[in-house]
Motif scaffolding. Sequence first.
Motif, PDB file in Angstrom:
ATOM      1  N   GLY A 102      -4.663 -24.409 -23.957  1.00 36.57           N
ATOM      2  CA  GLY A 102      -4.986 -25.353 -25.009  1.00 36.57           C
ATOM      3  C   GLY A 102      -4.899 -24.774 -26.403  1.00 36.57           C
ATOM      4  O   GLY A 102      -5.121 -25.508 -27.379  1.00 36.57           O
ATOM      5  N   ARG A 103      -4.584 -23.497 -26.522  1.00 32.79           N
ATOM      6  CA  ARG A 103      -4.359 -22.900 -27.835  1.00 32.79           C
ATOM      7  C   ARG A 103      -2.904 -23.149 -28.244  1.00 32.79           C
ATOM      8  O   ARG A 103      -2.079 -23.536 -27.422  1.00 32.79           O
ATOM      9  CB  ARG A 103      -4.651 -21.387 -27.826  1.00 32.79           C
ATOM     10  N   ASP A 142      -7.620 -20.034 -35.959  1.00 36.65           N
ATOM     11  CA  ASP A 142      -8.673 -20.768 -36.648  1.00 36.65           C
ATOM     12  C   ASP A 142      -9.183 -19.920 -37.802  1.00 36.65           C
ATOM     13  O   ASP A 142      -8.734 -18.789 -38.033  1.00 36.65           O
ATOM     14  CB  ASP A 142      -9.785 -21.201 -35.683  1.00 36.65           C
ATOM     15  N   TRP A 143     -10.147 -20.442 -38.574  1.00 35.23           N
ATOM     16  CA  TRP A 143     -10.605 -19.739 -39.775  1.00 35.23           C
ATOM     17  C   TRP A 143     -11.128 -18.342 -39.456  1.00 35.23           C
ATOM     18  O   TRP A 143     -10.825 -17.372 -40.160  1.00 35.23           O
ATOM     19  CB  TRP A 143     -11.700 -20.551 -40.463  1.00 35.23           C
ATOM     20  N   ASP A 144     -11.955 -18.227 -38.401  1.00 32.19           N
ATOM     21  CA  ASP A 144     -12.533 -16.923 -38.059  1.00 32.19           C
ATOM     22  C   ASP A 144     -11.471 -15.963 -37.550  1.00 32.19           C
ATOM     23  O   ASP A 144     -11.479 -14.777 -37.898  1.00 32.19           O
ATOM     24  CB  ASP A 144     -13.643 -17.098 -37.013  1.00 32.19           C
ATOM     25  N   ALA A 154      -8.350 -15.941 -38.313  1.00 33.42           N
ATOM     26  CA  ALA A 154      -7.491 -15.539 -39.430  1.00 33.42           C
ATOM     27  C   ALA A 154      -8.110 -14.367 -40.190  1.00 33.42           C
ATOM     28  O   ALA A 154      -7.413 -13.425 -40.579  1.00 33.42           O
ATOM     29  CB  ALA A 154      -7.268 -16.717 -40.369  1.00 33.42           C
ATOM     30  N   GLN A 155      -9.423 -14.411 -40.401  1.00 28.88           N
ATOM     31  CA  GLN A 155     -10.071 -13.324 -41.141  1.00 28.88           C
ATOM     32  C   GLN A 155     -10.053 -12.015 -40.367  1.00 28.88           C
ATOM     33  O   GLN A 155     -10.035 -10.935 -40.966  1.00 28.88           O
ATOM     34  CB  GLN A 155     -11.505 -13.720 -41.474  1.00 28.88           C
ATOM     35  N   ALA A 156     -10.031 -12.104 -39.035  1.00 32.74           N
ATOM     36  CA  ALA A 156     -10.084 -10.896 -38.213  1.00 32.74           C
ATOM     37  C   ALA A 156      -8.702 -10.381 -37.828  1.00 32.74           C
ATOM     38  O   ALA A 156      -8.595  -9.285 -37.261  1.00 32.74           O
ATOM     39  CB  ALA A 156     -10.887 -11.185 -36.939  1.00 32.74           C
ATOM     40  N   HIS A 157      -7.641 -11.111 -38.111  1.00 31.75           N
ATOM     41  CA  HIS A 157      -6.311 -10.690 -37.667  1.00 31.75           C
ATOM     42  C   HIS A 157      -5.945  -9.343 -38.294  1.00 31.75           C
ATOM     43  O   HIS A 157      -6.179  -9.115 -39.491  1.00 31.75           O
ATOM     44  CB  HIS A 157      -5.271 -11.744 -38.045  1.00 31.75           C
ATOM     45  N   PRO A 158      -5.344  -8.436 -37.517  1.00 28.33           N
ATOM     46  CA  PRO A 158      -5.047  -7.090 -38.028  1.00 28.33           C
ATOM     47  C   PRO A 158      -4.204  -7.079 -39.297  1.00 28.33           C
ATOM     48  O   PRO A 158      -4.420  -6.236 -40.175  1.00 28.33           O
ATOM     49  CB  PRO A 158      -4.305  -6.433 -36.857  1.00 28.33           C
ATOM     50  N   HIS A 159      -3.238  -7.988 -39.412  1.00 29.95           N
ATOM     51  CA  HIS A 159      -2.403  -7.990 -40.622  1.00 29.95           C
ATOM     52  C   HIS A 159      -3.235  -8.371 -41.843  1.00 29.95           C
ATOM     53  O   HIS A 159      -3.162  -7.711 -42.886  1.00 29.95           O
ATOM     54  CB  HIS A 159      -1.242  -8.970 -40.466  1.00 29.95           C
ATOM     55  N   ASN A 160      -4.032  -9.436 -41.706  1.00 26.59           N
ATOM     56  CA  ASN A 160      -4.877  -9.851 -42.828  1.00 26.59           C
ATOM     57  C   ASN A 160      -5.921  -8.791 -43.157  1.00 26.59           C
ATOM     58  O   ASN A 160      -6.251  -8.566 -44.328  1.00 26.59           O
ATOM     59  CB  ASN A 160      -5.560 -11.178 -42.510  1.00 26.59           C
TER      60      ASN A 160
END
Length: 366
Positions: free
Chosen positions: A236-237, A307-309, A311-317
């Motif tokens: 479902g993702r 999702d918002w959370d 995105a903040q934790a993604h290694p590139h960001n």
Amino acid sequence: MTGALDGLRIVEFVGLGPAPFAAMMLADHGAEVLRIHPPARRSDIATMDSPADVLARSRACVSLDLKSGAGRAMALDLIAEADGLIEGFRPGVMERLGLGPAEGLSRNPRLVYGRMTGWGQDGPLAARAGHDINYIALTGVLDAIGPADRPAVPLNLVGDFGGGGMLMAFGMLAGLISAARTGQGQVVDAAMTDGAALLSAMIHGFRAGGAWGPGRAANMLDGGAFYYGVYACADGRFVAVGAIEPQFLVALLTGLGLDPAAFQPQDDRTRWPAWRACLAAAFQTRTRAEWLARFEGVDACLGPVLDWDEAQAHPHNAARATFVEAGGVPQPAPAPRFSATPAPRPSPPETDRRDPAVILARWRGR
């Protein structure tokens, strides 16, 4: 180290959305922006004037009663020492307060007077109420976004912030460069309808060249093309696919276990629905994590829809510090980046009102 706009002084008459966003962008890069509030302020937005008001970050604020002679006089004194002014009220409001462009430029001929509205300073709709969705609807942009059966609401990013705030910030900087060169200020009329229309410039070129047809979900970039869109996985993702170029499409199809030769020519629009269904079925056989592992290191223009959370934790960001924290509130970092003058780190909004006389004296003392 100071920001690229260090030394600029901007007076911001506090409003909603796009005008504060433009002021935030200038403050993010070192401009000293002073926010002027009325003494009593009511807002339907719960976070406004709170530590969570990200759009108010990195700025001091003062309270002035602009309906009183003393308040107007102090505002004009501040304007006289500023490089620019930003306001986001309906046409005529600042004039009725005695703080319009005529008064501002008479006190300060080099002033860049930024006016942020939905419809613009003139035209049949100039005095009408509206919001982002109304402005982008008038430009043709809203009609082009979404599935075939109805337009979709693209948050309030196209009108308020892309076509509004960012165009206001650009207009202010263009006006400030001109004023520094000529000594003459001017009015910046930033309308969200104009800005949203400008953002669609490439699509107008596609239409003129015969590369964009009528209807939604029928073109290369609107979800019509099978190689450019969003697909659901077994859990479902979702993953986002942008395999426009032939080599990326070959890599995508090969990774999905499909024969690239069966999807040619890729721009045969009569076959897009069937090919999209084929890819949709393939993506349903694995979870998002499994597909990401399968395409790790492969240039197929495939990535996760975060999702918002996430995105903040993604290694590139995380590596680029795309998101930062100010006053305990996670938020996007200033952008763009400069090699010689990094942007100051955002600070929480200063909810305690400063003394305008103290600020004025400091500005005059520079």
